[in-house]
Design an enzyme around this catalytic site. Structure first.
Site, mmCIF file in Angstrom:
data_model
loop_
_atom_site.group_PDB
_atom_site.id
_atom_site.type_symbol
_atom_site.label_atom_id
_atom_site.label_comp_id
_atom_site.label_asym_id
_atom_site.label_seq_id
_atom_site.Cartn_x
_atom_site.Cartn_y
_atom_site.Cartn_z
ATOM 1 N N SER A 178 -4.557 18.795 67.033
ATOM 2 C CA SER A 178 -5.917 18.574 67.551
ATOM 3 C C SER A 178 -6.409 17.163 67.192
ATOM 4 O O SER A 178 -5.730 16.194 67.511
ATOM 5 C CB SER A 178 -6.849 19.667 67.009
ATOM 6 N N ASP A 275 -5.031 23.502 77.580
ATOM 7 C CA ASP A 275 -5.490 23.442 76.199
ATOM 8 C C ASP A 275 -6.911 24.017 76.085
ATOM 9 O O ASP A 275 -7.844 23.548 76.745
ATOM 10 C CB ASP A 275 -5.483 21.993 75.731
ATOM 11 N N HIS A 343 -4.349 26.266 71.602
ATOM 12 C CA HIS A 343 -4.743 24.971 71.046
ATOM 13 C C HIS A 343 -4.119 24.909 69.656
ATOM 14 O O HIS A 343 -4.551 25.633 68.768
ATOM 15 C CB HIS A 343 -6.265 24.864 70.964
#
Ligand SMILES: *[C@@H]1O[C@H](CO)[C@@H](O)[C@H](O)[C@H]1NC(C)=O
Ligand SMILES: *[C@@H]1O[C@H](CO)[C@@H](O)[C@H](O)[C@H]1NC(C)=O
Ligand SMILES: *[C@@H]1O[C@H](CO)[C@@H](O)[C@H](O)[C@H]1NC(C)=O
Ligand SMILES: *[C@@H]1O[C@H](CO)[C@@H](O)[C@H](O)[C@H]1NC(C)=O
Ligand SMILES: *[C@@H]1O[C@H](CO)[C@@H](O)[C@H](O)[C@H]1NC(C)=O
Ligand SMILES: *[C@@H]1O[C@H](CO)[C@@H](O)[C@H](O)[C@H]1NC(C)=O
Ligand SMILES: *[C@@H]1O[C@H](CO)[C@@H](O)[C@H](O)[C@H]1NC(C)=O
Ligand SMILES: *[C@@H]1O[C@H](CO)[C@@H](O)[C@H](O)[C@H]1NC(C)=O
Ligand SMILES: *[C@@H]1O[C@H](CO)[C@@H](O)[C@H](O)[C@H]1NC(C)=O
Length: 397
Positions: A178, A275, A343
């Site tokens: 991330s 995502d 994610h």
């Protein structure tokens, strides 16, 4: 604004995603936090002025001289108010962080759960600056004080690890998830420069390929968000010089799609084409959906209507277009762009390497990354479009 994946909607989705399988976390390998001692002299502080930190689990056997560094993720803060809020949480201060972390997935020390990296030195770099380890500025108006020192934190951690063996590494992999996956793009070549010339150094970004995409209201939500972030935290000076001098808008080099062509170190891009963070915050940010038409679709892709699916397919298409040059380039790059609503897929055992973890062309993520790192096979995997992939963990019904 504080962009953080800890929104109600996202936690709900994560819960739904893992609910039937959460039992995988049975064997938890806990690793203690170290504060970075040399940080004071480098002025490397978390948002609130606390010392930065990392967790190190030593390698052993054949992996004793190999190093995996993993940037922690956790969104960004791009204005004074959101950064002041953040400074009072575990995202902006080591005071509020868990002092032990579970090392699983790519950080696991168990050969049957992490076949290629289990015996390496594995390090988790804690995230407490709010700008993907890339800012260098300070805010002080007499009553409020904030340190934007991500770049110095990165520097301080590397300098701390070099004498602990990183400086004699044979093999190294810089990774992150991330906001940490984005940090991997920003620091990849700098990492290589610190390591011996004869070491094998590569980088992996997990869920860090944040696109300069328009939202459903045709607004450049991410572009403006990052523009404010780069300005507030003094990021521009730390972006790739080749990129910033070639780009009419240097701050744009914070986006991986513009920075990637200048990265010289072999790179692997792991991302879902849908995502979940980008879906919820970049493609359909709350401000662009005031009436909540996307509410059910965000919670469960099976509840999306035809127009919503069409919009999501457009997002996937744009991601693949921006990656086309990378897919086709002769460089030693790798990729795994699957079609799961996810994610971060490298830190969870479930998605990294398990009997039923997601696959593309029958390859798990751990296999694809290992094949690429060790040059066992070319790894450039692109999944078919939703809903064809039945190895995903998101699909409800
Ligand atoms: C490694 O993981 C496997 C599979 O979950 C488990 O059976 C085994 O006990 C673990 N080994 C160690 C040393 O924890
Ligand atoms: C300093 O900034 C904070 C946050 O923006 C604000 O609440 C405060 O009033 C400011 N103090 C002064 C003296 O301007
Ligand atoms: C790199 O070179 C140094 C010095 O010659 C040597 O000690 C080290 O083992 C070499 N590393 C690798 C990965 O070959
Ligand atoms: C890494 O980047 C920092 C900041 O740009 C720079 O000061 C440092 O010299 C770089 N390190 C190496 C080894 O190139
Ligand atoms: C576009 O996004 C910016 C930044 O989030 C916001 O300030 C602006 O109000 C948005 N405009 C529209 C029309 O949604
Ligand atoms: C970046 O710029 C330097 C000179 O400043 C040049 O030597 C290098 O080849 C450039 N790298 C890329 C990938 O363009
Ligand atoms: C990749 O390159 C080959 C040959 O250079 C070309 O034929 C092909 O169309 C390219 N593919 C894409 C997706 O750009
Ligand atoms: C997929 O890979 C597994 C081993 O990881 C193998 O047992 C299985 O036969 C493969 N399936 C296909 C369809 O190739
Ligand atoms: C390499 O990848 C190709 C395509 O995924 C596969 O058919 C082949 O069996 C792989 N080779 C090895 C040695 O794993």
């Amino acid at each position: 604004m504080n962009m953080d994946s800890n929104t109600v909607v996202l936690s709900l989705l994560v819960f739904l995603t893992c609910a039937p399988r959460c039992i995988y976390s049975e064997e938890r390998h806990l690793v203690k936090m170290n504060l970075v001692r040399n940080a004071l002299s480098l002025g490397a502080y978390c948002l609130d002025g606390s010392l930065p930190a990392y967790h190190l689990d030593r390698g052993f056997g054949a992996g004793a001289r190999n190093w995996l560094l993993q940037f922690e993720g956790g969104g960004w803060c791009n204005d004074i108010k959101s950064c002041l809020d953040r400074a009072q949480t575990h995202r902006g201060s080591t005071h509020y962080m868990s002092k032990v972390e579970v090392f699983s997935g790519i950080l696991s020390n168990n050969a049957s759960l992490n076949p290629d990296f289990y015996n390496w030195n594995r390090v988790k770099l804690r995230y407490c600056d709010g700008a993907s380890f890339a800012g260098d500025a300070k805010f002080d108006n007499g009553t409020s004080l904030l340190y934007f020192r991500g770049q110095r934190i990165w520097q301080a951690i590397i300098l701390d690890l070099l004498p602990k063996g990183l400086g004699q590494a044979k093999k190294a992999l810089l990774s992150g998830c991330s906001a940490g996956g984005l940090a991997t793009f920003l620091h990849c070549d700098n990492f290589t420069n610190y390591l011996p010339k004869n070491a094998s150094v590569k980088c992996l970004s997990d869920a860090g390929f944040f696109l300069d995409a328009r939202d459903i209201g045709l607004n450049h939500t991410m572009r403006y968000f990052y523009k404010d972030l780069v300005a507030l935290q003094g990021v521009e000076q730390n972006l790739d010089k080749n990129c910033t001098t070639s780009n009419p808008y240097p701050a744009q080099c914070f986006f991986p799609q513009y920075a990637l062509p200048y990265i010289r170190t072999p790179f692997f891009i792991l991302n879902s084409a849908y995502d979940v963070f980008q879906f919820h915050h970049a493609l359909v940010p709350p401000a662009a959906d005031p009436h909540g038409h996307w509410y059910h679709c965000k919670l469960n892709p099976a509840a999306c209507n035809a127009i919503q699916i069409y919009t999501l397919q457009g997002f996937r298409k744009y991601m693949l277009e921006t990656l086309r040059f990378f897919l086709n380039s002769s460089r030693r790059g790798g990729m795994f762009i699957n079609s799961c609503f996810a994610h971060c897929q490298s830190e969870l055992q479930d998605t990294w390497f398990a009997p039923d973890s997601p696959r593309v062309n029958n390859k798990t993520i751990a296999q694809a990354v290992g094949d690429w790192y060790f040059g066992r096979n070319i790894s450039k995997e692109i999944d078919c479009a939703y809903p064809c992939d039945n190895t995903c963990h998101n699909l409800i019904g």
